[in-house]
Write an enzyme that holds these catalytic residues in place. Structure first.
Site, PDB file in Angstrom:
ATOM      1  N   ASP A 129       0.834  -1.209   0.000  1.00 36.00           N
ATOM      2  CA  ASP A 129       0.000   0.000   0.000  1.00 36.00           C
ATOM      3  C   ASP A 129       0.869   1.261   0.000  1.00 36.00           C
ATOM      4  OD1 ASP A 129      -1.774   2.045   0.520  1.00 36.00           O
ATOM      5  OD2 ASP A 129      -2.768   1.045   2.198  1.00 36.00           O
ATOM      6  N   TYR A 229     -13.611   5.436   3.157  1.00 36.62           N
ATOM      7  CA  TYR A 229     -13.283   6.824   2.817  1.00 36.62           C
ATOM      8  C   TYR A 229     -14.420   7.769   3.226  1.00 36.62           C
ATOM      9  CZ  TYR A 229      -9.397   5.009   0.083  1.00 36.62           C
ATOM     10  OH  TYR A 229      -8.237   4.387  -0.291  1.00 36.62           O
TER      11      TYR A 229
HETATM   12  P1  NAD Z   1      -7.808  10.151   2.521  1.00 34.10           P
HETATM   13  O1  NAD Z   1      -6.397  10.493   2.174  1.00 34.10           O
HETATM   14  O2  NAD Z   1      -8.767   9.843   1.423  1.00 34.10           O
HETATM   15  O3  NAD Z   1      -8.436  11.341   3.388  1.00 34.10           O
HETATM   16  C1  NAD Z   1      -7.801  11.833   4.536  1.00 34.10           C
HETATM   17  C2  NAD Z   1      -8.816  12.056   5.633  1.00 34.10           C
HETATM   18  O4  NAD Z   1      -9.593  13.226   5.341  1.00 34.10           O
HETATM   19  C3  NAD Z   1      -9.820  10.930   5.843  1.00 34.10           C
HETATM   20  O5  NAD Z   1      -9.748  10.464   7.177  1.00 34.10           O
HETATM   21  C4  NAD Z   1     -11.158  11.583   5.546  1.00 34.10           C
HETATM   22  O6  NAD Z   1     -12.212  11.044   6.329  1.00 34.10           O
HETATM   23  C5  NAD Z   1     -10.870  13.025   5.893  1.00 34.10           C
HETATM   24  N1  NAD Z   1     -11.829  13.996   5.370  1.00 34.10           N
HETATM   25  C6  NAD Z   1     -12.431  14.053   4.158  1.00 34.10           C
HETATM   26  N2  NAD Z   1     -13.266  15.105   4.087  1.00 34.10           N
HETATM   27  C7  NAD Z   1     -13.192  15.769   5.267  1.00 34.10           C
HETATM   28  C8  NAD Z   1     -13.798  16.933   5.793  1.00 34.10           C
HETATM   29  N3  NAD Z   1     -14.687  17.633   5.080  1.00 34.10           N
HETATM   30  N4  NAD Z   1     -13.482  17.314   7.050  1.00 34.10           N
HETATM   31  C9  NAD Z   1     -12.597  16.596   7.780  1.00 34.10           C
HETATM   32  N5  NAD Z   1     -11.980  15.497   7.335  1.00 34.10           N
HETATM   33  C10 NAD Z   1     -12.277  15.072   6.099  1.00 34.10           C
HETATM   34  O7  NAD Z   1      -7.841   8.949   3.561  1.00 34.10           O
HETATM   35  P2  NAD Z   1      -6.730   7.862   3.889  1.00 34.10           P
HETATM   36  O8  NAD Z   1      -5.720   8.448   4.786  1.00 34.10           O
HETATM   37  O9  NAD Z   1      -6.300   7.259   2.616  1.00 34.10           O
HETATM   38  O10 NAD Z   1      -7.571   6.831   4.725  1.00 34.10           O
HETATM   39  C11 NAD Z   1      -8.902   6.496   4.345  1.00 34.10           C
HETATM   40  C12 NAD Z   1      -9.377   5.332   5.148  1.00 34.10           C
HETATM   41  O11 NAD Z   1      -8.744   4.145   4.732  1.00 34.10           O
HETATM   42  C13 NAD Z   1      -9.157   5.418   6.632  1.00 34.10           C
HETATM   43  O12 NAD Z   1     -10.287   4.873   7.253  1.00 34.10           O
HETATM   44  C14 NAD Z   1      -7.973   4.527   6.857  1.00 34.10           C
HETATM   45  O13 NAD Z   1      -7.911   4.052   8.179  1.00 34.10           O
HETATM   46  C15 NAD Z   1      -8.285   3.448   5.878  1.00 34.10           C
HETATM   47  N6  NAD Z   1      -7.124   2.663   5.472  1.00 34.10           N
HETATM   48  C16 NAD Z   1      -7.269   1.306   5.416  1.00 34.10           C
HETATM   49  C17 NAD Z   1      -6.200   0.531   5.040  1.00 34.10           C
HETATM   50  C18 NAD Z   1      -6.330  -0.955   4.965  1.00 34.10           C
HETATM   51  O14 NAD Z   1      -7.315  -1.475   5.392  1.00 34.10           O
HETATM   52  N7  NAD Z   1      -5.364  -1.631   4.421  1.00 34.10           N
HETATM   53  C19 NAD Z   1      -4.998   1.106   4.701  1.00 34.10           C
HETATM   54  C20 NAD Z   1      -4.889   2.494   4.757  1.00 34.10           C
HETATM   55  C21 NAD Z   1      -5.974   3.263   5.122  1.00 34.10           C
END
Ligand code: NAD
Length: 427
Positions: A129, A229
């Site tokens: 990832d 997301y």
């Molecule tokens: P992302 O980069 O898409 O977004 C960053 C953050 O911004 C997110 O937490 C999102 O909820 C937040 N956000 C969006 N709009 C917003 C707003 N208006 N106000 C405040 N916050 C806002 O997200 P990411 O870092 O790629 O992670 C997305 C999800 O995927 C998370 O739940 C993370 O834990 C999960 N994840 C899972 C795996 C896995 O299962 N292998 C790996 C990585 C991430």
């Protein structure tokens, strides 16, 4: 003949490299012959001799033409791919959205290409990832950059000469980057608060010792998609969120924004008026600047003064911590490539039925095959998109990069690689 893996030297604006001495050793262990373009690792602190010591050969850029597998950080330019041999398999962060013409170019060059950022976020692929491995480091670096610009100490210090108060840090968006920013700011002794629109973030923020601040209405309760997301929020929610943020931000010293919504411009969360309400000397970091920005007035690649606040808009923030970012990216690549090499025969083959291949393969057999881009690329080329994505139904399930695919038998899928899951951050 072992397959040749060529690791390219990136352009001058990219300090990262797609291999580490450790990944060279492990790729060599898979039976692959690794060639590193001279100087490829220098900006990440890896000398040619370090790569040589773990089994690589150093060569000039011209040797890429004999490579079967090409490892890069960024998508190759048209000029670069002109010297790749047709049938070569290229792994990189391809930035495919809005770049369908470039994808069509890779297809035309006969390349089989993989976009590492499209790797599904499933347990089996955690070690591959790249979004997580790089976002985690960007979140860390955002705090370091902020503290560098902030003219005061982060932790509270009680000295004989008086007390320095702890910095107040507010993190907006608590995904991978945001959670690491929270953890890093806490380690530096700041008083940290954070917000997100996903309810799942509340517990994660609290577990890192930060205060969670959000409008927790009915819409908030349903703001997370099945994929984990954020959904785009309604105007009414945004107005309530803005009122809450405006009140909170005025008391903060440092704001770090990381909020993103897949496939959309970044939500605008911090207005000029909010910045104007902050104390002189305050700092804001916009990690979403490359996707349009969370902060009004942030400028990509610049540190700007906006309403008296130092607003940091560095691009490629993971590249600002290049040695660590390269090491983790190299591990992500290795973990994916390892699934394509038969441990017994040491044969490299792409299994077109593998869900990871289906999710990440952009071009193959002269066509853009990924369902998200095939139609747009075909329209650009004036032709029709392949109907059965990601590969034509007549295609064999496994292709070798050496022989015509029809000759190859179907190979059973390898087991998932689990031992590297820890490489993607301590969140
Ligand atoms: P992302 O980069 O898409 O977004 C960053 C953050 O911004 C997110 O937490 C999102 O909820 C937040 N956000 C969006 N709009 C917003 C707003 N208006 N106000 C405040 N916050 C806002 O997200 P990411 O870092 O790629 O992670 C997305 C999800 O995927 C998370 O739940 C993370 O834990 C999960 N994840 C899972 C795996 C896995 O299962 N292998 C790996 C990585 C991430």
């Amino acid at each position: 003949m072992p397959k040749i893996v060529f690791v390219c030297r990136e352009g001058s604006d990219e300090p990262r490299v797609a291999a580490s001495p450790e990944s060279v050793k492990r790729l060599t262990g898979l039976g692959l012959s690794v060639v590193i373009e001279s100087g490829a690792g220098l900006a990440s602190g890896v000398r040619d001799a370090d790569f040589e010591a773990t089994g690589a050969r150093i060569a000039g850029a011209g040797e890429v033409g004999s490579a079967d597998i090409i490892l890069r950080v960024n998508r190759p330019t048209a000029a670069e791919m002109a010297s790749y041999k047709p049938g070569a398999v290229v792994f990189a962060v391809m930035d495919p959205y809005g770049n369908e013409a470039a994808l069509a170019g890779m297809a035309k060059a006969g390349l089989t290409t993989f976009a590492m950022e499209l790797m599904p976020r499933i347990t089996r692929a955690q070690s591959m990832d790249v979004l997580s491995s790089q976002a985690n480091l960007a979140g860390y670096r955002a705090v370091i950059d902020a503290s560098h610009e902030y003219g005061r100490a982060m932790p509270m210090m009680m000295t004989a000469a008086g007390t320095v108060p702890a910095a107040k840090v507010f993190v907006m968006g608590a995904g991978v980057a945001g959670l690491q920013a929270i953890a890093t700011a806490r380690r530096l002794g700041a008083v940290v608060s954070a917000t997100d629109v996903r309810p799942a973030a509340k517990e994660q923020v609290a577990s890192l010792g930060a205060k969670f601040i959000a409008v927790e209405d009915e819409e908030f309760k349903a703001a997370e998609t099945a994929a984990g997301y954020a959904k785009p929020m309604s105007e009414a929610y945004q107005a309530k969120q803005a009122a809450l943020v405006a009140e909170h931000i005025a008391k903060q010293d440092i704001v770090i924004t990381t909020a993103l919504i897949p496939g959309r411009p970044a939500p605008r969360l911090v207005t000029r008026a909010m910045l104007a309400s902050m104390k002189p000397g305050s700092v804001a970091v916009d990690l979403a600047v490359e996707r349009g920005g969370n902060i009004e007035g942030s400028e990509k690649g610049k540190v700007a003064d906006v309403e008296g606040v130092t607003v940091i808009g560095y691009a490629n923030v993971a590249g600002r911590i290049a040695a660590s970012a390269s090491a983790l990216y190299a591990r992500n690549l290795f973990a994916f490539i390892e699934t394509m090499v038969d441990k017994g025969t040491k044969e490299f083959a792409v299994n077109l039925e593998d869900e990871l291949v289906k999710a990440t393969m952009l071009t193959h057999g002269g066509q853009v095959v990924h369902p998200n881009f095939a139609a747009a690329a075909a329209a650009l080329a004036g032709g029709e998109a392949p109907v059965a994505a990601p590969v034509a139904t007549s295609a064999p399930a496994v292709i070798s990069i050496e022989e015509p695919a029809a000759a190859k038998p179907v190979r059973a899928r390898k087991k998932p690689v689990a031992d590297e899951a820890a490489s993607n951050g301590d969140l």
